[in-house]
Scaffold this motif. Structure first.
Motif, PDB file in Angstrom:
ATOM      1  N   UNK A 162      -7.476   3.952   2.510  1.00 28.86           N
ATOM      2  CA  UNK A 162      -8.545   3.995   1.514  1.00 28.86           C
ATOM      3  C   UNK A 162      -8.038   3.461   0.170  1.00 28.86           C
ATOM      4  N   UNK A 163      -6.894   3.959  -0.281  1.00 26.56           N
ATOM      5  CA  UNK A 163      -6.347   3.538  -1.571  1.00 26.56           C
ATOM      6  C   UNK A 163      -5.905   2.082  -1.545  1.00 26.56           C
ATOM      7  N   UNK A 164      -5.356   1.630  -0.429  1.00 24.89           N
ATOM      8  CA  UNK A 164      -4.883   0.251  -0.334  1.00 24.89           C
ATOM      9  C   UNK A 164      -6.034  -0.745  -0.376  1.00 24.89           C
ATOM     10  N   UNK A 165      -7.118  -0.437   0.324  1.00 27.37           N
ATOM     11  CA  UNK A 165      -8.235  -1.378   0.411  1.00 27.37           C
ATOM     12  C   UNK A 165      -9.168  -1.284  -0.786  1.00 27.37           C
ATOM     13  N   UNK A 166      -9.362  -0.095  -1.323  1.00 30.42           N
ATOM     14  CA  UNK A 166     -10.297   0.104  -2.428  1.00 30.42           C
ATOM     15  C   UNK A 166      -9.657  -0.184  -3.779  1.00 30.42           C
ATOM     16  N   UNK A 167      -8.469   0.389  -4.014  1.00 29.28           N
ATOM     17  CA  UNK A 167      -7.818   0.278  -5.320  1.00 29.28           C
ATOM     18  C   UNK A 167      -6.566  -0.586  -5.301  1.00 29.28           C
ATOM     19  N   UNK A 168      -6.294  -1.220  -4.161  1.00 22.87           N
ATOM     20  CA  UNK A 168      -5.146  -2.112  -4.038  1.00 22.87           C
ATOM     21  C   UNK A 168      -3.835  -1.394  -4.337  1.00 22.87           C
ATOM     22  N   UNK A 169      -3.692  -0.165  -3.850  1.00 20.55           N
ATOM     23  CA  UNK A 169      -2.489   0.631  -4.073  1.00 20.55           C
ATOM     24  C   UNK A 169      -1.317   0.057  -3.269  1.00 20.55           C
ATOM     25  N   UNK A 170      -0.304  -0.450  -3.982  1.00 23.14           N
ATOM     26  CA  UNK A 170       0.783  -1.150  -3.314  1.00 23.14           C
ATOM     27  C   UNK A 170       1.696  -0.230  -2.516  1.00 23.14           C
ATOM     28  N   UNK A 171       2.028   0.922  -3.058  1.00 24.67           N
ATOM     29  CA  UNK A 171       2.901   1.833  -2.317  1.00 24.67           C
ATOM     30  C   UNK A 171       2.220   2.327  -1.045  1.00 24.67           C
ATOM     31  N   UNK A 172       0.918   2.545  -1.134  1.00 27.26           N
ATOM     32  CA  UNK A 172       0.176   2.973   0.048  1.00 27.26           C
ATOM     33  C   UNK A 172       0.211   1.891   1.120  1.00 27.26           C
ATOM     34  N   UNK A 173      -0.010   0.640   0.725  1.00 30.17           N
ATOM     35  CA  UNK A 173      -0.002  -0.461   1.687  1.00 30.17           C
ATOM     36  C   UNK A 173       1.367  -0.628   2.326  1.00 30.17           C
ATOM     37  N   UNK A 174       2.419  -0.542   1.507  1.00 28.80           N
ATOM     38  CA  UNK A 174       3.769  -0.688   2.043  1.00 28.80           C
ATOM     39  C   UNK A 174       4.097   0.448   3.001  1.00 28.80           C
ATOM     40  N   UNK A 175       3.708   1.670   2.650  1.00 27.96           N
ATOM     41  CA  UNK A 175       3.965   2.827   3.510  1.00 27.96           C
ATOM     42  C   UNK A 175       3.244   2.679   4.851  1.00 27.96           C
ATOM     43  N   UNK A 176       2.060   2.104   4.833  1.00 25.03           N
ATOM     44  CA  UNK A 176       1.319   1.889   6.069  1.00 25.03           C
ATOM     45  C   UNK A 176       2.070   0.947   7.007  1.00 25.03           C
ATOM     46  N   UNK A 177       2.657  -0.115   6.447  1.00 29.06           N
ATOM     47  CA  UNK A 177       3.436  -1.027   7.266  1.00 29.06           C
ATOM     48  C   UNK A 177       4.763  -0.422   7.699  1.00 29.06           C
ATOM     49  N   UNK A 178       5.407   0.275   6.792  1.00 26.27           N
ATOM     50  CA  UNK A 178       6.727   0.863   7.073  1.00 26.27           C
ATOM     51  C   UNK A 178       6.653   1.903   8.180  1.00 26.27           C
ATOM     52  N   UNK A 179       5.574   2.680   8.207  1.00 22.58           N
ATOM     53  CA  UNK A 179       5.455   3.760   9.183  1.00 22.58           C
ATOM     54  C   UNK A 179       4.756   3.340  10.476  1.00 22.58           C
TER      55      UNK A 179
END
Length: 333
Positions: A162-179
């Motif tokens: 939600x945060x990555x797509x809506x607010x472009x949250x970078x740490x959230x996006x990276x965590x999604x890929x990392x995990x």
């Protein structure tokens, strides 16, 4: 911060030494002082030499050039005088091209990358309630960007998306890929494999956030990506959410959509993503219904915080005023 101050002190001492040496040698004065681009004195002295003056003018002008200008992209065939160096507007149902400007140019795409991050995750059918914790590995080392998700913050995969797509949250996006079950490297490989599967031949990903300027694509490919992402309700819903409140410990964080058009009643947006890094300029992709037509819009390398939205507004008003006759179709395959 300590490292920054230390570097600044060393730089100041070096500049002072150069000025001392320069006073002793007229020949070395121009060379040494011209090498200090931050020194006003060096600019004044170098300006007396035509070659040095031209070099300084080029350096001063470089940051103000858009990606399109640096690559020599033409602004012809632009009836709307758009700020974006690249633009493409396509009818989602008929593939008719309504507007095209440098649509084959391959440029950095910044956080538009997160749309592919979301697409890979949506198709992986991973549990959205699984808990993910932000670690030091998720801290941005490309741009040093800020985040309100402190190391140690734990959220569900769905909240991270939600945060990555809506607010472009970078740490959230990276965590999604990392995990991702197979790890970050495999996740990036899957991003590129999905692009290849969709026929996105101009596209390359090196990480899942878009902070790297090596994540690149063309407007043509991005139309394909938006069309594929639109097929997933979770991506439509999360990317067009106006805002989201998040309880983190004893704090409540308010996140808003990075696309201000989401809150504009004149727009009917089905999916969207914004992006910005200095190398890419302001970027925007959207699926929106305009004048009864489902359109996919791509705007890349726009200068100014509101210019991409203003370009979209120009296109919307233009489409509403036109009576289009299908004449040009987007190439298949």
């Amino acid at each position: 911060m300590a490292a920054t101050k230390s570097t600044g002190t060393k730089s100041s001492k070096k500049s002072a030494v150069q000025k001392t040496v320069a006073r002793k040698s007229g020949a070395s004065r121009n060379v040494k002082l011209a090498s200090s681009k931050r020194s006003k004195a060096s600019h004044a002295i170098a300006a007396k030499t035509p070659v040095a003056r031209d070099a300084l003018l080029r350096v001063a002008a470089e940051p103000r050039l858009s990606v399109g200008e640096r690559l020599g992209l033409r602004s012809s065939d632009d009836p709307l005088d758009l700020s974006s160096s690249v633009a493409l507007v396509v009818d989602q149902e008929t593939n008719e091209i309504l507007l095209s400007k440098n649509d084959a140019a391959i440029l950095p795409i910044a956080s538009l990358t997160k749309l592919m991050t979301g697409l890979v995750l949506a198709e992986a059918n991973l549990p959205m309630d699984e808990q993910i914790t932000i670690t030091q590995d998720d801290v941005d080392t490309y741009k040093g960007s800020r985040s309100r998700l402190a190391v140690g913050t734990t959220l569900s995969r769905g909240e991270m998306m939600h945060l990555a797509l809506m607010s472009s949250e970078n740490r959230a996006a990276h965590a999604l890929g990392r995990t991702y079950p197979s790890g970050l490297q495999q996740f990036v490989r899957l991003m590129n494999a999905k692009a290849k599967q969709l026929g996105m031949g101009d596209t390359r990903y090196v990480e899942p956030t878009g902070l790297s300027s090596l994540n690149q694509s063309s407007a043509r490919d991005l139309v394909t990506l938006v069309s594929a992402a639109y097929e997933h309700p979770i991506l439509r819903n999360l990317s067009t959410s106006p805002s989201y409140q998040l309880d983190v410990g004893q704090r409540t964080l308010q996140y808003n959509n990075s696309n201000r058009l989401i809150r504009n009643p004149d727009w009917d947006i089905g999916l969207q993503k914004t992006g910005y890094i200095s190398e890419a300029g302001r970027c925007l992709v959207m699926q929106a219904k305009v004048a009864g037509r489902k359109l996919i819009m791509v705007f890349l390398d726009s200068a100014g915080k509101r210019s991409r939205s203003q370009d979209a507004e120009r296109v919307r008003r233009w489409v509403e005023a036109q009576d289009f006759v299908p004449t040009t179709h987007r190439p298949q395959g």
